[in-house]
Design a protein around this motif. Structure first.
Motif, PDB file in Angstrom:
ATOM      1  N   VAL A  50       3.209  -5.195   0.907  1.00 43.32           N
ATOM      2  CA  VAL A  50       2.610  -3.881   1.184  1.00 43.32           C
ATOM      3  C   VAL A  50       1.252  -4.062   1.867  1.00 43.32           C
ATOM      4  CG1 VAL A  50       1.737  -1.754   0.142  1.00 43.32           C
ATOM      5  CG2 VAL A  50       3.871  -2.783  -0.704  1.00 43.32           C
ATOM      6  N   ALA A  51       0.476  -5.014   1.400  1.00 43.28           N
ATOM      7  CA  ALA A  51      -0.841  -5.275   1.997  1.00 43.28           C
ATOM      8  C   ALA A  51      -0.716  -5.653   3.474  1.00 43.28           C
ATOM      9  CB  ALA A  51      -1.554  -6.374   1.218  1.00 43.28           C
ATOM     10  N   ARG A  52       0.259  -6.490   3.808  1.00 40.75           N
ATOM     11  CA  ARG A  52       0.473  -6.872   5.214  1.00 40.75           C
ATOM     12  C   ARG A  52       0.896  -5.667   6.050  1.00 40.75           C
ATOM     13  NH1 ARG A  52       3.154 -11.076   2.968  1.00 40.75           N
ATOM     14  NH2 ARG A  52       5.168 -10.252   3.597  1.00 40.75           N
ATOM     15  N   LEU A  53       1.782  -4.830   5.521  1.00 38.55           N
ATOM     16  CA  LEU A  53       2.269  -3.674   6.269  1.00 38.55           C
ATOM     17  C   LEU A  53       1.170  -2.656   6.565  1.00 38.55           C
ATOM     18  CD1 LEU A  53       5.691  -2.862   4.556  1.00 38.55           C
ATOM     19  CD2 LEU A  53       5.325  -3.629   6.901  1.00 38.55           C
ATOM     20  N   TYR A  54       0.232  -2.522   5.629  1.00 36.82           N
ATOM     21  CA  TYR A  54      -0.769  -1.461   5.742  1.00 36.82           C
ATOM     22  C   TYR A  54      -2.194  -1.960   5.971  1.00 36.82           C
ATOM     23  CZ  TYR A  54       2.998   1.603   4.595  1.00 36.82           C
ATOM     24  OH  TYR A  54       4.186   2.286   4.649  1.00 36.82           O
ATOM     25  N   THR A  60      -5.356  -4.157  -4.498  1.00 38.49           N
ATOM     26  CA  THR A  60      -5.463  -2.713  -4.714  1.00 38.49           C
ATOM     27  C   THR A  60      -4.101  -2.022  -4.822  1.00 38.49           C
ATOM     28  OG1 THR A  60      -5.522  -2.140  -2.359  1.00 38.49           O
ATOM     29  CG2 THR A  60      -7.639  -2.668  -3.424  1.00 38.49           C
ATOM     30  N   VAL A  61      -3.027  -2.753  -4.565  1.00 35.69           N
ATOM     31  CA  VAL A  61      -1.680  -2.177  -4.541  1.00 35.69           C
ATOM     32  C   VAL A  61      -1.109  -2.111  -5.952  1.00 35.69           C
ATOM     33  CG1 VAL A  61       0.680  -2.469  -3.678  1.00 35.69           C
ATOM     34  CG2 VAL A  61      -1.268  -3.036  -2.206  1.00 35.69           C
ATOM     35  N   GLN A  62      -0.546  -0.962  -6.289  1.00 37.46           N
ATOM     36  CA  GLN A  62       0.139  -0.783  -7.565  1.00 37.46           C
ATOM     37  C   GLN A  62       1.599  -0.463  -7.273  1.00 37.46           C
ATOM     38  OE1 GLN A  62      -1.893   2.327  -9.672  1.00 37.46           O
ATOM     39  NE2 GLN A  62      -3.843   1.258  -9.640  1.00 37.46           N
ATOM     40  N   ILE A  63       2.516  -1.181  -7.934  1.00 39.75           N
ATOM     41  CA  ILE A  63       3.948  -0.958  -7.742  1.00 39.75           C
ATOM     42  C   ILE A  63       4.571  -0.643  -9.095  1.00 39.75           C
ATOM     43  CG2 ILE A  63       6.142  -1.942  -6.971  1.00 39.75           C
ATOM     44  CD1 ILE A  63       4.571  -3.664  -5.002  1.00 39.75           C
ATOM     45  N   PHE A  64       5.336   0.431  -9.111  1.00 39.20           N
ATOM     46  CA  PHE A  64       6.030   0.856 -10.325  1.00 39.20           C
ATOM     47  C   PHE A  64       7.524   0.856 -10.031  1.00 39.20           C
ATOM     48  CE2 PHE A  64       1.936   2.887  -9.904  1.00 39.20           C
ATOM     49  CZ  PHE A  64       1.315   2.573 -11.101  1.00 39.20           C
ATOM     50  N   ARG A  65       8.275   0.131 -10.833  1.00 38.35           N
ATOM     51  CA  ARG A  65       9.729   0.048 -10.662  1.00 38.35           C
ATOM     52  C   ARG A  65      10.394   0.852 -11.784  1.00 38.35           C
ATOM     53  NH1 ARG A  65       7.218  -4.528  -8.948  1.00 38.35           N
ATOM     54  NH2 ARG A  65       7.904  -5.338  -6.930  1.00 38.35           N
ATOM     55  N   LEU A  66      11.232   1.811 -11.400  1.00 35.18           N
ATOM     56  CA  LEU A  66      11.876   2.705 -12.358  1.00 35.18           C
ATOM     57  C   LEU A  66      13.396   2.554 -12.238  1.00 35.18           C
ATOM     58  CD1 LEU A  66       9.603   5.710 -11.403  1.00 35.18           C
ATOM     59  CD2 LEU A  66       9.307   4.188 -13.359  1.00 35.18           C
ATOM     60  N   ALA A  68      15.999   3.136 -14.151  1.00 34.68           N
ATOM     61  CA  ALA A  68      16.883   4.224 -14.595  1.00 34.68           C
ATOM     62  C   ALA A  68      17.030   5.303 -13.526  1.00 34.68           C
ATOM     63  CB  ALA A  68      16.356   4.833 -15.891  1.00 34.68           C
ATOM     64  N   LEU A  69      16.019   5.413 -12.643  1.00 39.09           N
ATOM     65  CA  LEU A  69      16.042   6.426 -11.578  1.00 39.09           C
ATOM     66  C   LEU A  69      16.347   5.837 -10.202  1.00 39.09           C
ATOM     67  CD1 LEU A  69      12.861   8.415 -12.655  1.00 39.09           C
ATOM     68  CD2 LEU A  69      15.255   8.972 -13.131  1.00 39.09           C
ATOM     69  N   HIS A  70      16.421   4.512 -10.105  1.00 36.62           N
ATOM     70  CA  HIS A  70      16.590   3.792  -8.833  1.00 36.62           C
ATOM     71  C   HIS A  70      15.441   4.109  -7.882  1.00 36.62           C
ATOM     72  CE1 HIS A  70      21.149   4.039  -9.767  1.00 36.62           C
ATOM     73  NE2 HIS A  70      20.583   3.032 -10.424  1.00 36.62           N
ATOM     74  N   VAL A  71      14.231   4.115  -8.431  1.00 37.16           N
ATOM     75  CA  VAL A  71      13.035   4.476  -7.656  1.00 37.16           C
ATOM     76  C   VAL A  71      11.995   3.357  -7.740  1.00 37.16           C
ATOM     77  CG1 VAL A  71      11.069   6.069  -7.542  1.00 37.16           C
ATOM     78  CG2 VAL A  71      13.371   6.954  -7.968  1.00 37.16           C
ATOM     79  N   VAL A  72      11.369   3.089  -6.618  1.00 38.52           N
ATOM     80  CA  VAL A  72      10.197   2.224  -6.569  1.00 38.52           C
ATOM     81  C   VAL A  72       9.057   3.085  -6.040  1.00 38.52           C
ATOM     82  CG1 VAL A  72       9.122   0.175  -5.553  1.00 38.52           C
ATOM     83  CG2 VAL A  72      11.564   0.145  -6.132  1.00 38.52           C
ATOM     84  N   LYS A  73       7.950   3.084  -6.759  1.00 41.24           N
ATOM     85  CA  LYS A  73       6.776   3.884  -6.393  1.00 41.24           C
ATOM     86  C   LYS A  73       5.630   2.915  -6.094  1.00 41.24           C
ATOM     87  CE  LYS A  73       3.974   7.634  -8.190  1.00 41.24           C
ATOM     88  NZ  LYS A  73       3.846   8.649  -9.244  1.00 41.24           N
ATOM     89  N   ILE A  74       4.938   3.153  -5.000  1.00 43.14           N
ATOM     90  CA  ILE A  74       3.843   2.283  -4.563  1.00 43.14           C
ATOM     91  C   ILE A  74       2.613   3.147  -4.321  1.00 43.14           C
ATOM     92  CG2 ILE A  74       3.061   0.704  -2.754  1.00 43.14           C
ATOM     93  CD1 ILE A  74       6.108   0.210  -2.208  1.00 43.14           C
ATOM     94  N   SER A  75       1.481   2.733  -4.866  1.00 47.60           N
ATOM     95  CA  SER A  75       0.226   3.456  -4.650  1.00 47.60           C
ATOM     96  C   SER A  75      -0.849   2.483  -4.201  1.00 47.60           C
ATOM     97  CB  SER A  75      -0.225   4.149  -5.936  1.00 47.60           C
ATOM     98  OG  SER A  75       0.681   5.161  -6.311  1.00 47.60           O
ATOM     99  N   PHE A  76      -1.722   2.976  -3.326  1.00 45.32           N
ATOM    100  CA  PHE A  76      -2.874   2.186  -2.896  1.00 45.32           C
ATOM    101  C   PHE A  76      -3.954   3.130  -2.377  1.00 45.32           C
ATOM    102  CE2 PHE A  76       0.172   2.110   0.656  1.00 45.32           C
ATOM    103  CZ  PHE A  76      -0.591   2.609   1.707  1.00 45.32           C
ATOM    104  N   PRO A  77      -5.182   2.656  -2.332  1.00 42.23           N
ATOM    105  CA  PRO A  77      -6.277   3.505  -1.843  1.00 42.23           C
ATOM    106  C   PRO A  77      -6.067   3.897  -0.378  1.00 42.23           C
ATOM    107  CG  PRO A  77      -7.157   1.614  -3.006  1.00 42.23           C
ATOM    108  CD  PRO A  77      -5.680   1.367  -2.817  1.00 42.23           C
TER     109      PRO A  77
END
Length: 107
Positions: A50-54, A60-66, A68-77
């Motif tokens: 993610v850091a390379r892409l952005y 600073t990157v936070q990744i949440f893997r869910l 049960a929902l088949h979701v990956v959530k990514i947050s950054f400043p």
């Protein structure tokens, strides 16, 4: 000729959104468990990727893997605060494009 497949090919939706004036959140809604397993694999999608892409600091990157929902959530400043003079996407609605177009690992 072999066409490169991307995250978007496995996803129901890839979106980004404003998560306050200082953060961007991106969500990968995968079609099924197979796609989720590929995209959620930390060897494939991680803070360094993610850091390379952005062009941001991996710490600073936070990744949440869910699973049960088949979701990956990514947050950054956000690179600049929302609504500031240099903010070109006040709703952070276009930040998802580099991630959606990220190539899948080779089979």
């Amino acid at each position: 000729m072999h066409e490169t497949r991307t995250i978007a090919d496995l996803a129901l939706e890839v979106r980004s959104k404003n998560a306050g004036p200082f953060w961007v959140t991106m969500e990968l809604f995968m079609r099924d468990a197979v796609g989720y397993t590929i995209v959620a694999d930390p060897a494939y999608l991680n803070a360094s990727t993610v850091a390379r892409l952005y062009g941001i600091d991996a710490d600073t990157v936070q990744i949440f893997r869910l699973p049960a929902l088949h979701v990956v959530k990514i947050s950054f400043p956000r690179p600049v605060s929302q609504g500031s003079l240099r903010d070109r996407d006040i709703h952070a609605g276009q930040h998802h494009v580099p991630l959606a177009l990220f190539p899948l690992p080779s089979p």
